[in-house]
Design a protein around this motif. Structure first.
Motif, PDB file in Angstrom:
ATOM      1  N   GLU A 175       0.787  -1.248  -0.021  1.00 18.68           N
ATOM      2  CA  GLU A 175      -0.024   0.447  -0.304  1.00 18.68           C
ATOM      3  C   GLU A 175       0.879   1.075   0.190  1.00 18.68           C
ATOM      4  OE1 GLU A 175      -3.084   0.239  -0.191  1.00 18.68           O
ATOM      5  OE2 GLU A 175      -3.410  -1.695  -0.716  1.00 18.68           O
ATOM      6  N   ILE A 176       1.490   0.658   0.759  1.00 20.24           N
ATOM      7  CA  ILE A 176       2.914   2.448   0.611  1.00 20.24           C
ATOM      8  C   ILE A 176       3.355   2.714  -0.726  1.00 20.24           C
ATOM      9  CG2 ILE A 176       4.766   3.249   2.350  1.00 20.24           C
ATOM     10  CD1 ILE A 176       3.755   2.092   4.235  1.00 20.24           C
ATOM     11  N   LYS A 177       4.369   1.992  -1.130  1.00 20.80           N
ATOM     12  CA  LYS A 177       4.519   1.595  -2.661  1.00 20.80           C
ATOM     13  C   LYS A 177       3.738   2.331  -3.371  1.00 20.80           C
ATOM     14  CE  LYS A 177       8.306   0.038  -5.443  1.00 20.80           C
ATOM     15  NZ  LYS A 177       8.893  -0.430  -5.363  1.00 20.80           N
ATOM     16  N   LYS A 178       2.779   1.738  -3.188  1.00 25.79           N
ATOM     17  CA  LYS A 178       0.827   1.999  -4.323  1.00 25.79           C
ATOM     18  C   LYS A 178       1.050   3.819  -3.943  1.00 25.79           C
ATOM     19  CE  LYS A 178      -1.573  -1.965  -5.179  1.00 25.79           C
ATOM     20  NZ  LYS A 178      -2.924  -2.878  -4.807  1.00 25.79           N
ATOM     21  N   LEU A 179       0.873   3.951  -2.893  1.00 29.46           N
ATOM     22  CA  LEU A 179       0.770   5.586  -2.829  1.00 29.46           C
ATOM     23  C   LEU A 179       1.791   6.603  -3.386  1.00 29.46           C
ATOM     24  CD1 LEU A 179      -1.686   7.415  -0.904  1.00 29.46           C
ATOM     25  CD2 LEU A 179       0.225   7.213   1.367  1.00 29.46           C
ATOM     26  N   HIS A 180       3.293   5.909  -3.111  1.00 28.38           N
ATOM     27  CA  HIS A 180       4.008   6.855  -3.353  1.00 28.38           C
ATOM     28  C   HIS A 180       3.675   6.798  -4.990  1.00 28.38           C
ATOM     29  CE1 HIS A 180       8.310   7.889  -4.434  1.00 28.38           C
ATOM     30  NE2 HIS A 180       8.440   8.289  -3.846  1.00 28.38           N
ATOM     31  N   GLN A 181       3.805   5.843  -5.377  1.00 22.64           N
ATOM     32  CA  GLN A 181       3.837   5.834  -6.711  1.00 22.64           C
ATOM     33  C   GLN A 181       2.021   6.755  -7.391  1.00 22.64           C
ATOM     34  OE1 GLN A 181       2.957   1.491  -8.524  1.00 22.64           O
ATOM     35  NE2 GLN A 181       5.441   1.471  -8.174  1.00 22.64           N
ATOM     36  N   ARG A 182       1.267   6.781  -6.966  1.00 17.22           N
ATOM     37  CA  ARG A 182       0.308   8.158  -6.861  1.00 17.22           C
ATOM     38  C   ARG A 182       0.677   9.618  -7.017  1.00 17.22           C
ATOM     39  NH1 ARG A 182      -2.817   3.675  -4.651  1.00 17.22           N
ATOM     40  NH2 ARG A 182      -3.082   5.383  -3.007  1.00 17.22           N
ATOM     41  N   LEU A 183       1.154   9.699  -5.324  1.00 16.28           N
ATOM     42  CA  LEU A 183       1.784  10.730  -5.322  1.00 16.28           C
ATOM     43  C   LEU A 183       3.123  11.708  -5.366  1.00 16.28           C
ATOM     44  CD1 LEU A 183       0.100  10.694  -1.748  1.00 16.28           C
ATOM     45  CD2 LEU A 183      -1.316  11.690  -3.617  1.00 16.28           C
ATOM     46  N   GLY A 184       3.497  10.564  -5.975  1.00 19.08           N
ATOM     47  CA  GLY A 184       5.430  11.256  -6.275  1.00 19.08           C
ATOM     48  C   GLY A 184       6.185  11.731  -5.151  1.00 19.08           C
ATOM     49  N   THR A 185       5.589  11.516  -4.728  1.00 21.97           N
ATOM     50  CA  THR A 185       6.017  12.623  -2.936  1.00 21.97           C
ATOM     51  C   THR A 185       7.504  12.388  -2.596  1.00 21.97           C
ATOM     52  OG1 THR A 185       4.918  10.652  -1.273  1.00 21.97           O
ATOM     53  CG2 THR A 185       4.364  12.547  -1.693  1.00 21.97           C
ATOM     54  N   THR A 186       8.480  12.830  -1.718  1.00 20.61           N
ATOM     55  CA  THR A 186       9.659  12.906  -1.066  1.00 20.61           C
ATOM     56  C   THR A 186       9.431  12.091   0.082  1.00 20.61           C
ATOM     57  OG1 THR A 186      10.778  15.006  -2.410  1.00 20.61           O
ATOM     58  CG2 THR A 186      11.533  14.211  -0.373  1.00 20.61           C
ATOM     59  N   ILE A 187       9.818  11.026   0.717  1.00 21.38           N
ATOM     60  CA  ILE A 187       9.814   9.908   1.365  1.00 21.38           C
ATOM     61  C   ILE A 187      11.230   9.835   1.824  1.00 21.38           C
ATOM     62  CG2 ILE A 187       8.439   7.980   2.077  1.00 21.38           C
ATOM     63  CD1 ILE A 187       6.259   8.119   0.126  1.00 21.38           C
ATOM     64  N   VAL A 188      11.244  10.340   3.299  1.00 19.71           N
ATOM     65  CA  VAL A 188      11.982   9.089   4.465  1.00 19.71           C
ATOM     66  C   VAL A 188      11.501   8.904   5.373  1.00 19.71           C
ATOM     67  CG1 VAL A 188      13.978   9.835   5.203  1.00 19.71           C
ATOM     68  CG2 VAL A 188      13.655  11.641   3.760  1.00 19.71           C
TER      69      VAL A 188
END
Length: 369
Positions: A175-188
């Motif tokens: 779910e977190i990977k999908k979320l990043h792919q949808r939003l394109g946000t910077t995540i640490v």
């Protein structure tokens, strides 16, 4: 979204030096994972980025703006904690909207934002429940929703899945990977789980004792570890480390490998030309379990592969493959084979060793040769 630049960051608690000159350049929209054993400094670094801890030295910049001394509330960063940190007396809707209400946003805008986040995380049916009525995975979704509702420049995740059971951890990882792919946000993202790091990250920073040992893509870190610590930490099961000696055999730089009283001379990869000056010296041979497997006929003719016969000590079925434990140079070595190819303990089986993916380390310093 925003870039994040960390320059020579240090952090001490009294006389205890936790972070020792951390340097990282994180690009806009990257998913960066800090991984390492407990006490390596990854959570302290995360807290310094968030402003929850003051740095002892160095600089932290978001989009070239120095935020080193800026208060946490003014950094435009959202953080998701391991403990969820939800308000138990508020329902899910209120937990998500609370920070927006403090910022005095219009009620209609807050409602739209809550609905947007709830739909994104598939928690629309939970909006009227309180945290005590939710499962661990649902609580983590709410915690993520609260962070997402703020539209920050950077998201920080501090071991968000460590309280979940194994099955749910895998589901939430997806779910977190999908979320990043949808939003394109910077995540640490901080974790001690190297499987989590390999599957989620664009780049991984492997930390130990307050230093970054290696910063690269998951494949770079896995295939070309900077030192023995990185090689042993990344991968499950761990890379095999075999104490051996480099010798000149028939004009080639080879390692000596004793298997079932049979001495083999296995040529080192042509890419490791720097090993020539180490001939006659002790080295540590590093090889992943998947590079020692059952004999596969169409690979066996490859000039980098060699076949040895070994006695099986232990077998460990894992489902898709089986780990076979044998001895080489009087040391335990893990091999990964297909289940139907695995023999039984005490039997002898032929194993194919792929020397093209081997790496070598200094036996004293642990540094890559």
């Amino acid at each position: 979204m925003a870039s994040l630049n960390i320059t020579n960051v240090e952090k001490s608690f009294g006389h205890t030096h936790i972070l020792k000159g951390i340097n990282m350049d994180i690009q806009d929209g990257e998913f960066i994972i800090l991984v390492g054993p407990s006490g390596c400094g990854k959570s302290t670094l995360m807290n310094c980025i968030a402003g929850l801890e003051d740095v002892t030295g160095g600089q932290i910049c978001i989009e070239d703006h120095d935020i080193t001394g800026v208060l946490p509330k003014d950094r435009d960063i959202a953080m998701v904690f391991q403990s969820y940190a939800l308000y138990p007396n508020m329902n899910v809707r209120k937990n998500i909207s609370f920070a927006l209400e403090i910022r005095k946003l219009p009620k209609a805008e807050i409602e739209r934002e809550v609905e947007r986040v709830a739909k994104l995380l598939q928690i629309e049916h939970l909006l009227d429940r309180k945290p005590g009525q939710l499962s661990g995975g649902q609580r983590q979704r709410v915690a993520m929703g609260r962070a997402l509702a703020r539209h920050p420049k950077i998201y920080l995740f501090d071991e968000p899945l460590s309280n979940l059971d194994a099955k749910l951890r895998v589901e939430m990882r997806t779910e977190i990977k999908k979320l990043h792919q949808r939003l394109g946000t910077t995540i640490v993202y901080v974790t001690h789980d190297q499987i989590e790091a390999m599957t989620l990250a664009d780049r991984i920073a492997v930390m130990k004792d307050g230093h970054i040992q290696q910063f690269g893509t998951p494949q770079e870190v896995y295939d070309n570890p900077a030192n023995r610590f990185v090689a042993g930490f990344m991968g499950s099961p761990s890379m095999n480390f075999i104490d051996t000696e480099l010798v000149n055999h028939e004009g080639q730089v080879c390692v000596k490998l004793l298997v079932m009283d049979q001495l083999h001379y296995l040529p080192t990869p042509s890419s490791e030309r720097g090993l020539l000056e180490r001939v006659g010296q002790k080295v540590v041979l590093g090889i992943r379990p998947e590079q020692i497997t059952h004999v596969i006929p169409h690979y066996a003719s490859n000039p980098s592969t060699f076949i040895v016969k070994a006695k099986i000590d232990v077998i460990e079925p894992t489902g898709p493959d089986t780990l076979v434990l044998v001895k080489m140079n009087e040391q335990e070595v893990n091999c990964r084979v297909e289940p139907h190819e695995a023999g039984k303990p005490g039997e002898t089986m032929s194993l194919m060793i792929n020397m093209s993916k081997t790496v070598f380390f200094d036996p004293i310093t642990g540094e890559r040769l």
